[in-house]
Design an enzyme around this catalytic site. Structure first.
Site, short mmCIF file in Angstrom:
data_model
loop_
_atom_site.label_atom_id
_atom_site.label_comp_id
_atom_site.label_asym_id
_atom_site.label_seq_id
_atom_site.Cartn_x
_atom_site.Cartn_y
_atom_site.Cartn_z
CE LYS A 197 -1.59 2.72 2.97
NZ LYS A 197 -1.54 4.00 2.17
CD GLU A 241 13.12 3.98 8.04
OE1 GLU A 241 13.12 5.05 8.70
OE2 GLU A 241 13.00 3.93 6.83
CB CYS A 293 13.78 8.39 7.82
SG CYS A 293 12.06 8.07 7.38
CD GLU A 316 11.17 12.53 11.27
OE1 GLU A 316 11.92 11.96 10.46
OE2 GLU A 316 10.08 12.05 11.65
#
Length: 477
Positions: A171, A246, A280, A379
């Site tokens: 997906k 992750e 990331c 982040e």
């Protein structure tokens, strides 16, 4: 209109309506895809289940040959795929080509590992008995992939899953499904059996949740934010499904007083602003020894001010738009908070002039925001880099470890003792020493703390797509 890829063909489905795929550089619609619900997900999972027997029963070496051929076919279509990736994601064409190549290299890497899938033998368990350790595929794997690197991060899951004999239902993010759908068709045309790789489209709460909760899905591989990862882990835990997560990162980069400052400045610029900072493993916090801070910052500012912002299809553009208006607003809020906490804006800090259309934002450098500001604690998924001065390595490592995240990290120094100490003490799954942030298929990759668990890349990834089974054999005489 694009449609899901199930059982070796694109299938027209009613779904629950359609989702618009928008070009981040112009705001114009590129295509639409269906919002798949329980029925469509079930169809894809059943297709994968039906394909399992033939795929698992095939010699591993043959699976490797098929995967390698499929990867070559994708590479041959790179010039067709890259503009599609730029249109839906926003990144410059050069970066889109790099991403397609990275996807191919990962598949080729795992195709080459096909003959290295081994079990074990334990002699003399008992009088007249020995043991075997079998390694078997899990079954149907659900792969949920984000929008920042939709093909690279698909490859991280697809390679080890397929080579170990699993079938996959992927997906992609609802905003970047088009390249994935096209790749699925190309790989099938190149010989990947029907049902081994399926793609459903839709959002996380509807399509993603249906995939995770499907009783025939035995493993979920997810890349995305930490908050979403927590929810997914809870869903998977309900039926004790395997999960590889992750998640987010806030990667620190340390520059010591003996570092090669030209190389360090280049690594910081590329490491922060590649893909418009939406990675990331981007450099997200920079800690510089006080004695070289002024020189390093001057070099970095010079590089950043040369970065050209614009649509990914324009010649010479190095930074495309942020992926969505919401993503730009989030970064703007983080920058505003940093400035209010005392940060000095050295470059950027605003939307570029003359770019009314699209989600553009200038590459931004922030000097000495508060250590409890949002850019320090959260982040930052966009083109903004906070910089702090530190007195020594102890302070740098302490600051580096102050984050809840532990994905990547880097240090620049000519001192082997300093480099070794940083590698041992920094709480992260990856540390680069005097190196740009390049992930290698040969090395395992995964986060610590709230950056997730499980490994992608390396031969270690195969362990997360297989089960071991112990067998005792007793001789009859």
């Amino acid at each position: 209109m694009a449609e899901p890829f199930v059982g070796g063909e694109y299938v027209e489905v009613t779904g629950m309506g359609r989702i618009s795929v928008v070009d981040p550089a112009s705001g114009e619609e590129v295509d639409t895809v269906p919002l798949c619900g329980d029925e469509e997900v079930d169809r894809a999972v059943e297709s994968a289940r039906e394909a399992l027997a033939g795929w698992q029963g095939m010699p591993a070496s043959r699976r490797g040959e098929i995967l390698a051929e499929a990867a070559r076919a994708v590479m041959e279509r790179r010039d067709e795929l890259a503009p599609l990736l730029t249109a839906e994601q926003g990144k410059p064409l050069r970066e889109a080509r790099i991403e397609i190549r990275r996807f191919v290299l990962t598949l080729e890497h795992y195709a080459g590992l096909a003959k290295n899938i081994r079990g074990g033998y334990v002699p003399d368990l008992d009088e007249g008995a020995y043991g075997m350790i079998l390694r078997r595929p899990l079954g149907v794997v659900g792969a949920i992939v984000p929008w920042n690197f939709p093909t690279t991060l698909l490859g991280n899951k697809l390679g080890p899953a397929l080579i170990t004999g699993n079938a996959v239902v992927a997906k992609p993010a609802e905003t970047t499904p088009l390249t994935t759908l096209r790749i699925a068709g190309i790989m099938h045309e190149a010989g990947l059996p029907a049902g081994v790789f399926n793609v459903v489209t839709g959002d996380g709460p509807t399509t993603g949740q249906a995939l995770v909760e499907h009783p025939l899905v035995r493993k979920v591989a997810f890349t995305g934010s930490t908050p979403v990862g927590r929810k997914l882990a809870a869903l998977a835990a309900g039926e004790l499904k395997r999960a590889t997560l992750e998640l987010g990162g806030s990667d620190p980069m340390i520059v010591c007083d003996d570092a090669d400052l030209d190389r360090a400045a280049s690594a910081a610029s590329v490491g922060r602003f590649f893909n418009c900072g939406q990675a990331c493993l981007a450099v997200k916090r920079l800690y510089v020894f006080e004695s070289v801070a002024e020189e390093l910052v001057e070099k970095l500012v010079g590089k950043v001010k040369k970065l050209r912002v614009g649509p990914g299809t324009e010649e010479g553009v190095m930074i495309g738009p942020l992926h969505t208006p919401r993503q730009r607003e989030l970064v703007e809020g983080q920058v505003e908070d940093a400035v209010s906490s005392g940060a000095e804006v050295l470059a950027g800090g605003k939307r570029p002039d003359g770019r009314e259309k699209g989600n553009f934002y200038e590459p931004t450098l922030l000097l000495e925001p508060s250590h409890d500001s949002r850019v320090a604690m959260e982040e930052v998924f966009g083109p903004a880099l906070p910089i702090w001065k530190v007195s020594d390595l102890d302070e740098a490592i302490e600051r580096a470890n102050s984050s809840v995240y532990g994905l990547g990290s880097s240090i620049w120094t000519r001192d082997l003792d300093r480099a070794t100490e940083a590698a041992e003490r920094i709480e992260a799954g990856y540390t680069w020493i005097n190196s740009p942030q390049i992930v290698y298929d040969e090395l395992p990759f995964g986060g610590w703390k709230q950056s997730g668990y499980g490994k992608e890349h390396g031969i270690e990834a195969l362990e997360y797509y297989t089960e071991t089974k112990s067998v005792v054999v007793r001789r009859s005489s």
